[in-house]
Design a protein around this motif. Structure first.
Motif, PDB file in Angstrom:
ATOM      1  N   ALA A  78       0.866  -1.168   0.000  1.00  0.00           N
ATOM      2  CA  ALA A  78       0.000   0.000   0.000  1.00  0.00           C
ATOM      3  C   ALA A  78       0.910   1.227   0.000  1.00  0.00           C
ATOM      4  CB  ALA A  78      -0.891   0.014   1.235  1.00  0.00           C
ATOM      5  N   LEU A  91      -7.209  -3.764  -3.286  1.00  0.00           N
ATOM      6  CA  LEU A  91      -8.146  -3.968  -2.196  1.00  0.00           C
ATOM      7  C   LEU A  91      -9.367  -4.763  -2.639  1.00  0.00           C
ATOM      8  CD1 LEU A  91      -7.887  -0.673  -0.204  1.00  0.00           C
ATOM      9  CD2 LEU A  91      -6.944  -2.911   0.305  1.00  0.00           C
ATOM     10  N   GLU A  92      -9.831  -4.509  -3.844  1.00  0.00           N
ATOM     11  CA  GLU A  92     -10.971  -5.298  -4.310  1.00  0.00           C
ATOM     12  C   GLU A  92     -10.563  -6.757  -4.443  1.00  0.00           C
ATOM     13  OE1 GLU A  92     -13.770  -4.108  -7.140  1.00  0.00           O
ATOM     14  OE2 GLU A  92     -13.736  -1.994  -6.600  1.00  0.00           O
ATOM     15  N   VAL A  94      -8.245  -8.369  -2.623  1.00  0.00           N
ATOM     16  CA  VAL A  94      -8.131  -8.981  -1.292  1.00  0.00           C
ATOM     17  C   VAL A  94      -9.467  -9.559  -0.886  1.00  0.00           C
ATOM     18  CG1 VAL A  94      -7.829  -8.569   1.163  1.00  0.00           C
ATOM     19  CG2 VAL A  94      -6.321  -7.472  -0.453  1.00  0.00           C
ATOM     20  N   SER A  95     -10.480  -8.798  -1.165  1.00  0.00           N
ATOM     21  CA  SER A  95     -11.811  -9.232  -0.816  1.00  0.00           C
ATOM     22  C   SER A  95     -12.147 -10.545  -1.521  1.00  0.00           C
ATOM     23  CB  SER A  95     -12.779  -8.117  -1.196  1.00  0.00           C
ATOM     24  OG  SER A  95     -14.079  -8.534  -1.020  1.00  0.00           O
ATOM     25  N   SER A  98     -10.030 -13.393   0.046  1.00  0.00           N
ATOM     26  CA  SER A  98     -10.515 -13.733   1.370  1.00  0.00           C
ATOM     27  C   SER A  98     -11.762 -14.613   1.284  1.00  0.00           C
ATOM     28  CB  SER A  98     -10.788 -12.439   2.115  1.00  0.00           C
ATOM     29  OG  SER A  98     -11.546 -12.670   3.249  1.00  0.00           O
ATOM     30  N   SER A  99     -12.672 -14.276   0.390  1.00  0.00           N
ATOM     31  CA  SER A  99     -13.862 -15.113   0.221  1.00  0.00           C
ATOM     32  C   SER A  99     -13.478 -16.499  -0.285  1.00  0.00           C
ATOM     33  CB  SER A  99     -14.828 -14.479  -0.787  1.00  0.00           C
ATOM     34  OG  SER A  99     -15.183 -13.195  -0.388  1.00  0.00           O
ATOM     35  N   ASP A 107      -5.318 -19.849   6.413  1.00  0.00           N
ATOM     36  CA  ASP A 107      -5.466 -18.497   6.923  1.00  0.00           C
ATOM     37  C   ASP A 107      -4.827 -17.517   5.947  1.00  0.00           C
ATOM     38  OD1 ASP A 107      -6.794 -19.215   9.234  1.00  0.00           O
ATOM     39  OD2 ASP A 107      -4.956 -19.500  10.370  1.00  0.00           O
ATOM     40  N   LEU A 108      -5.264 -16.291   6.012  1.00  0.00           N
ATOM     41  CA  LEU A 108      -4.747 -15.251   5.121  1.00  0.00           C
ATOM     42  C   LEU A 108      -3.981 -14.208   5.911  1.00  0.00           C
ATOM     43  CD1 LEU A 108      -6.512 -12.777   2.737  1.00  0.00           C
ATOM     44  CD2 LEU A 108      -4.350 -13.990   2.455  1.00  0.00           C
ATOM     45  N   LEU A 109      -2.703 -14.126   5.628  1.00  0.00           N
ATOM     46  CA  LEU A 109      -1.861 -13.125   6.266  1.00  0.00           C
ATOM     47  C   LEU A 109      -1.702 -11.957   5.313  1.00  0.00           C
ATOM     48  CD1 LEU A 109      -0.517 -13.505   8.987  1.00  0.00           C
ATOM     49  CD2 LEU A 109       1.587 -14.128   7.797  1.00  0.00           C
ATOM     50  N   LEU A 110      -1.815 -10.730   5.842  1.00  0.00           N
ATOM     51  CA  LEU A 110      -1.654  -9.562   4.993  1.00  0.00           C
ATOM     52  C   LEU A 110      -0.251  -9.015   5.172  1.00  0.00           C
ATOM     53  CD1 LEU A 110      -3.999  -8.675   3.321  1.00  0.00           C
ATOM     54  CD2 LEU A 110      -4.278  -6.713   4.802  1.00  0.00           C
ATOM     55  N   ASN A 112       2.401  -6.194   4.187  1.00  0.00           N
ATOM     56  CA  ASN A 112       2.605  -4.889   3.591  1.00  0.00           C
ATOM     57  C   ASN A 112       4.105  -4.687   3.470  1.00  0.00           C
ATOM     58  OD1 ASN A 112       0.826  -1.794   4.321  1.00  0.00           O
ATOM     59  ND2 ASN A 112       1.296  -2.834   2.434  1.00  0.00           N
ATOM     60  N   GLN A 123      12.022 -14.319   5.329  1.00  0.00           N
ATOM     61  CA  GLN A 123      11.540 -14.196   6.701  1.00  0.00           C
ATOM     62  C   GLN A 123      10.245 -14.955   6.953  1.00  0.00           C
ATOM     63  OE1 GLN A 123      11.346  -9.979   7.500  1.00  0.00           O
ATOM     64  NE2 GLN A 123      13.572  -9.848   7.384  1.00  0.00           N
ATOM     65  N   GLY A 128       8.438 -20.345   8.963  1.00  0.00           N
ATOM     66  CA  GLY A 128       7.218 -21.128   9.070  1.00  0.00           C
ATOM     67  C   GLY A 128       5.980 -20.278   9.268  1.00  0.00           C
ATOM     68  N   LYS A 129       6.051 -19.008   8.857  1.00  0.00           N
ATOM     69  CA  LYS A 129       4.865 -18.167   8.994  1.00  0.00           C
ATOM     70  C   LYS A 129       3.876 -18.400   7.861  1.00  0.00           C
ATOM     71  CE  LYS A 129       6.304 -14.062  11.595  1.00  0.00           C
ATOM     72  NZ  LYS A 129       6.424 -12.586  11.506  1.00  0.00           N
TER      73      LYS A 129
ATOM     74  N   GLN B  56      16.470 -17.997  10.645  1.00  0.00           N
ATOM     75  CA  GLN B  56      15.159 -17.498  11.063  1.00  0.00           C
ATOM     76  C   GLN B  56      14.612 -18.383  12.173  1.00  0.00           C
ATOM     77  OE1 GLN B  56      13.636 -14.814   9.822  1.00  0.00           O
ATOM     78  NE2 GLN B  56      15.057 -14.410   8.132  1.00  0.00           N
ATOM     79  N   PRO B  60       6.220 -21.075  14.680  1.00  0.00           N
ATOM     80  CA  PRO B  60       5.263 -21.930  15.404  1.00  0.00           C
ATOM     81  C   PRO B  60       5.858 -22.481  16.702  1.00  0.00           C
ATOM     82  CG  PRO B  60       5.194 -22.421  13.063  1.00  0.00           C
ATOM     83  CD  PRO B  60       6.330 -21.463  13.259  1.00  0.00           C
ATOM     84  N   PHE B  83     -17.744  -8.114  -4.394  1.00  0.00           N
ATOM     85  CA  PHE B  83     -17.273  -6.926  -3.727  1.00  0.00           C
ATOM     86  C   PHE B  83     -18.127  -5.746  -4.159  1.00  0.00           C
ATOM     87  CE2 PHE B  83     -14.858  -3.084  -3.626  1.00  0.00           C
ATOM     88  CZ  PHE B  83     -14.156  -3.174  -2.445  1.00  0.00           C
ATOM     89  N   LEU B  91     -12.098  -1.343   3.743  1.00  0.00           N
ATOM     90  CA  LEU B  91     -10.862  -1.604   3.016  1.00  0.00           C
ATOM     91  C   LEU B  91      -9.842  -0.497   3.214  1.00  0.00           C
ATOM     92  CD1 LEU B  91     -12.094  -3.341  -0.214  1.00  0.00           C
ATOM     93  CD2 LEU B  91     -11.016  -4.319   1.800  1.00  0.00           C
ATOM     94  N   SER B  98      -2.726  -2.119   8.566  1.00  0.00           N
ATOM     95  CA  SER B  98      -1.565  -2.846   8.079  1.00  0.00           C
ATOM     96  C   SER B  98      -0.298  -1.991   8.178  1.00  0.00           C
ATOM     97  CB  SER B  98      -1.846  -3.273   6.641  1.00  0.00           C
ATOM     98  OG  SER B  98      -0.677  -3.676   6.013  1.00  0.00           O
ATOM     99  N   LEU B 108      -0.845  -9.715  10.810  1.00  0.00           N
ATOM    100  CA  LEU B 108      -2.255  -9.360  10.611  1.00  0.00           C
ATOM    101  C   LEU B 108      -2.982 -10.456   9.870  1.00  0.00           C
ATOM    102  CD1 LEU B 108      -3.915  -6.412   8.750  1.00  0.00           C
ATOM    103  CD2 LEU B 108      -4.600  -7.545  10.862  1.00  0.00           C
ATOM    104  N   LEU B 109      -3.949 -11.056  10.542  1.00  0.00           N
ATOM    105  CA  LEU B 109      -4.768 -12.090   9.929  1.00  0.00           C
ATOM    106  C   LEU B 109      -6.068 -11.451   9.467  1.00  0.00           C
ATOM    107  CD1 LEU B 109      -3.960 -15.043   9.878  1.00  0.00           C
ATOM    108  CD2 LEU B 109      -5.458 -15.435  11.826  1.00  0.00           C
ATOM    109  N   ASN B 112     -12.710 -13.205   7.452  1.00  0.00           N
ATOM    110  CA  ASN B 112     -13.949 -12.881   6.775  1.00  0.00           C
ATOM    111  C   ASN B 112     -15.042 -13.740   7.397  1.00  0.00           C
ATOM    112  OD1 ASN B 112     -14.422 -12.335   3.200  1.00  0.00           O
ATOM    113  ND2 ASN B 112     -15.028 -11.198   4.980  1.00  0.00           N
TER     114      ASN B 112
END
Lengths: 341, 341
Positions: A78, A91-92, A94-95, A98-99, A107-110, A112, A123, A128-129, B56, B60, B83, B91, B98, B108-109, B112
């Motif tokens: 961003a 951003l549209e 991401v939506s 996510s759906s 899981d969804l990690l954001l 930036n 990293q 293991g992230k 690293q 976990p 969307f 958004l 973020s 950041l998870l 939804n």
DNA sequence: CTGAAAGCGCTTACAG
DNA sequence: CTGAAAGCGCTTACAG
């Protein structure tokens, strides 16, 4: 029967469940992960107890043991500090992503990131992230892609595949999109149709331009470099390029703009220059973002079906993680006629 | 000196680092987490080796040991499936959050959720997926808040604090916002100023209305219920409410709309009704979203400073997790004059 | 089909 | 200041 006193003791680990069910930890673990080794009766009993006590498996422990995070990282940058219209496309998306993740156990990690720094990949992978990455970044895309390839990291990138090593991609049908846009403008009688692109270095921009050229040629017009200008997909660059076009070719009667975000700022430049849209200059955008519905006049555009894009990004990345399969998906585009062109 | 042969052996765990540094695992762990127990020399040596091999820490494992995920979950419910503009406020906020997370050591998870299902909270808290939640959901907010309170989960909610139990909140100065909007419209000579709110049940809507009433009264106008209508913050509801207002009070000469998203759709309704903005009807929106810059005419609005909101949400939530402190932050709002009012 | 045991890679009392 | 050892809560060969 001395159950009392322990009444409210929490059931926090599989050992607790095992104790209550009168089986071993191993059996609980297997029952909860639906292992075929366990008998149906045992499975049902264990699960009933787990549910009754609202037991939740400890996810970090599971991840440590499995060496798998079941997490996807969405990589974006961003515009640091203040948000702007420039980020609407991402951003549209991401939506949509996510759906698409719903019910897939990921899981969804954001993420930036600073576009000039590629350390995020190592990293997040080595620690293991995350198990894989969805790459949206347009700035310095090559850097990030080659870093990921170097790490052997599973990832999927938005945009047409580059030359060289293989990695998963999901892209729109850019050539067709360019063609549809130009055909529309030709169809409504325009003759001096400009092309306003994002960075010329981007494959999708070149493909859209090719489609535009093809449509022109089929209609008997010769492509004309003085009718072409480039920005970088930002609102500011779109406005700048639009001004340059008006200066170079005050006689233009239409413009195909390579993104809705740039199209919206072009509309403003045209208004300021006293050109009526679509009467004097017809405009067709690209992407099919929601803003196109609410600008003035409402934007005719080439829609990219972002929910589908999100779904494909997620599914193909998971497939890549699970099987190693590298895929290239192309999603259909379609002309959406509103008022601007 | 038989180092060769093991040249490319990966350094993947603290044991590997320990071996190379000639110290114990404990020491490596402490050195990397900057424990005061370790001497400066040892620390530096260990760190140099870790960096050299781009080591690293396994996240976990760390989370399992620490019983802490260092992850914040942003809870939203994007309008299922497609969307729409309706989600722009959320958004834009994600973007602010973020950025605010950068360098704070938290991930950041993106969550939804189905607004009618509150099981996500327990699932993410008990499983160790997240340490705290940022609650954006406007639909069924009470349900989610009471679930979180019941679990004792750390969370921060957007919006003014409700009555009853205490939890962290970050809100705009809604009363002042309503006041500024009405004062602006009065100041440019309007007399029949309508109020178009989001759901009347929402505290922020009522506060903005109070501010609007106060400004009217100070100027010597009596609030008039026939000049008030309510939607639910969606574009569709905004359009509907605007039509209702025009029907009930064709003589209105201004409208204060409680969100930019609804304001943008109101602009369209006004255009369709043949009212010029701002000549016939002046419009002031709320939020300060980027779309307001690009609609037509550009929207005068009450800006909420979303980057600051994101920063406060994050910082106050982390503080709540670390110390248990419950805070209520109110961020300033300001009038941004553009063309619509 | 089930269980005892080892292992995933950290952190942190505890002992020195 | 440093290390050996136990523990975090899972999964999964291995043995029965």
């Amino acid at each position: 029967m001395k159950e009392s006193g322990t009444t409210q003791r929490q059931v926090k680990t599989i050992s607790d469940v095992a104790r209550l069910a009168g089986v071993s930890k191993s059996t609980v673990s297997r029952a909860l992960s639906d292992s075929p080794l366990i008998s149906r009766e045992t499975k049902e009993r264990v699960r009933a107890i787990a549910e009754k006590h609202r037991f939740q498996l400890n996810v970090p422990a599971r991840r440590l043991s499995l060496k798998r995070s079941n997490t996807l990282a969405f990589v974006m940058h961003a515009s640091c500090g203040t948000f702007s219209l420039d980020d609407y496309f991402v951003l549209e998306l991401v939506s949509g992503i996510s759906s698409a993740l719903h019910g897939r156990g990921y899981d969804l990690l954001l993420l930036n990131v600073d576009p000039s720094d590629d350390s995020w990949a190592e990293q997040h992978l080595e620690s293991g992230k995350a198990d894989g990455f969805i790459l949206m970044t347009s700035t310095r895309k090559r850097l990030h892609i080659s870093t990921l390839l170097g790490l052997g990291a599973p990832f999927v990138a938005w945009g047409p595949p580059g030359p060289g090593p293989e990695y998963c991609t999901v892209a729109g049908n850019d050539r067709l999109g360019g063609r549809l846009a130009a055909q529309r403008l030709i169809g409504i009688g325009r003759r001096r149709i400009a092309f306003l692109g994002g960075a010329e270095a981007e494959a999708e921009v070149r493909l859209r331009r090719e489609g535009y050229h093809e449509a022109l040629q089929e209609a008997g017009f010769a492509p004309d470099p003085s009718l072409e200008a480039y920005g970088d997909f930002s609102t500011a660059s779109g406005a700048r390029a639009m001004r340059a076009l008006l200066e170079a070719r005050p006689d233009l009667d239409a413009v195909f703009v390579c993104s809705d975000v740039m199209a919206v700022s072009s509309l403003r430049v045209l208004a300021e220059a006293g050109r009526r849209v679509p009467e004097d200059v017809a405009v067709v955008g690209y992407d099919g973002l929601s803003i196109g519905l609410h600008c003035w006049p409402p934007l005719t555009t080439i829609s990219q079906n972002l929910p589908l894009v999100g779904k494909l990004l997620v599914e193909n990345l998971i497939q890549r993680i699970d099987t190693g399969a590298v895929s290239h998906a192309v999603v259909p585009v379609s002309l959406v006629v509103r008022n601007s062109g």
